[in-house]
Write an enzyme that holds these catalytic residues in place. Sequence first.
Site, mmCIF file in Angstrom:
data_model
loop_
_atom_site.group_PDB
_atom_site.id
_atom_site.type_symbol
_atom_site.label_atom_id
_atom_site.label_comp_id
_atom_site.label_asym_id
_atom_site.label_seq_id
_atom_site.Cartn_x
_atom_site.Cartn_y
_atom_site.Cartn_z
ATOM 1 N N SER A 151 25.152 8.427 -4.691
ATOM 2 C CA SER A 151 24.414 9.010 -3.573
ATOM 3 C C SER A 151 25.354 9.529 -2.481
ATOM 4 C CB SER A 151 23.424 7.993 -2.975
ATOM 5 O OG SER A 151 22.460 8.647 -2.168
ATOM 6 N N SER A 182 17.561 10.166 0.901
ATOM 7 C CA SER A 182 18.478 10.652 -0.137
ATOM 8 C C SER A 182 17.780 11.143 -1.401
ATOM 9 C CB SER A 182 19.488 9.565 -0.505
ATOM 10 O OG SER A 182 20.506 9.489 0.465
ATOM 11 N N LYS A 239 18.622 14.594 -2.460
ATOM 12 C CA LYS A 239 19.735 14.934 -3.345
ATOM 13 C C LYS A 239 19.277 15.305 -4.747
ATOM 14 C CE LYS A 239 23.201 12.130 -0.888
ATOM 15 N NZ LYS A 239 22.533 11.093 -0.086
#
Length: 382
Positions: free
Chosen positions: A121, A58, A61
């Site tokens: 997230s 993640s 991101k």
Amino acid sequence: MIPKTALAALLIAPSFSFAATVLSAPPEFNNKSYVLMDFETGQILAAKNENEKLAPASMTKMMTSYIIEQKLLNGELTEDEKVRMNESAWCRGSSTESCMYVPLNGTATSLEMLRGIIIQSGNDASKAMAEHIAGNEGTFAHMMNQEAKRIGMVNTHFINSTGMPAEGHYSTAKDMAVLAQHIIHDSSKYYPIYSEKEFAFNGIKQGNRNALLYTDPSVDGLKTGHTDEAGYCLTTSAKRGPTRLISVIFGAPSMNERASQTRDLLAWGYANFETKSVQPGKQVLAKAKVWFGKDADVQIGLAENFNVTMPKGQANAIKTQLVVQPKLTAPLKAGQVVGKYVATLDGKVIAEKPLVALKAVEEANFFARMIDHVKQFFSNLF
């Protein structure tokens, strides 16, 4: 304003060596890769496998949020713009992924989606914004790769906006540090979101997964990541006094380990390095000859303050040098790069920053330019 190409050169500095200076050894970690970078100069202070291509989970991101932030700043998006949650992006509540939980066919504003990406997230928020901006996630991934190339992420390739496992989706510890550097610098208006500890949407409150935000007041970002393939990952920034450091951990064995490794790495950095002011910005450092201009010369200086991070106790040994491009020609714009300001320690370059024209110089009239052509011709003979 510094042009984007000059800004990239400013933010992404080479990995300088302090071999001539005695430092304590950096800590050793059970992880796949790590980097400790100085934000101001891009100096790599400590590293392990920093260019190894790994799954970023993640932390991907960060690029998704960076693109959103830049589009908000340049007016391509507005903060209150409604973004729809299509079925292709909707999160069905699976325990295998993190979600913002925007209802199917419901909407959230761009700013709410940005918070959902950074703090919660949310995979659903990331995909919804990708579709809103680019039409589909694949096209958005292409935009991500273009941005990565522009800012100097040389060993990164994105397949999606979330970091979910995909063949050919990878980055490196050094590249993630470069991305963090740009988020902090380019997206300063939105950077405080990365330090927010919780965000509630649709009646569901979720906490930021960066454990250091709760225990270290100097930490103010950036992003966690975890998949079975990637292990536990964390990109962090902390500022203590004038010194801001960026750390990146790839592939720690647990959530606690990624936090403790980051804590130890930051502690080592602050124990061994300090930031000193070398030269204030917007001051006249010299005048340089300009050909074919209404003015015979131009005032040059730095657009921003020049600070350098170095081993503690070495500030008095820093030497500086102005390197100006030869034969500057009008017209020159205010802020145009005309050279570089170089700082050295122990005979090695440790940092550099663009020199810029502090004022514009317009092109001279035809006859004045002809006179300069003649002068230039004879000067080339000798």
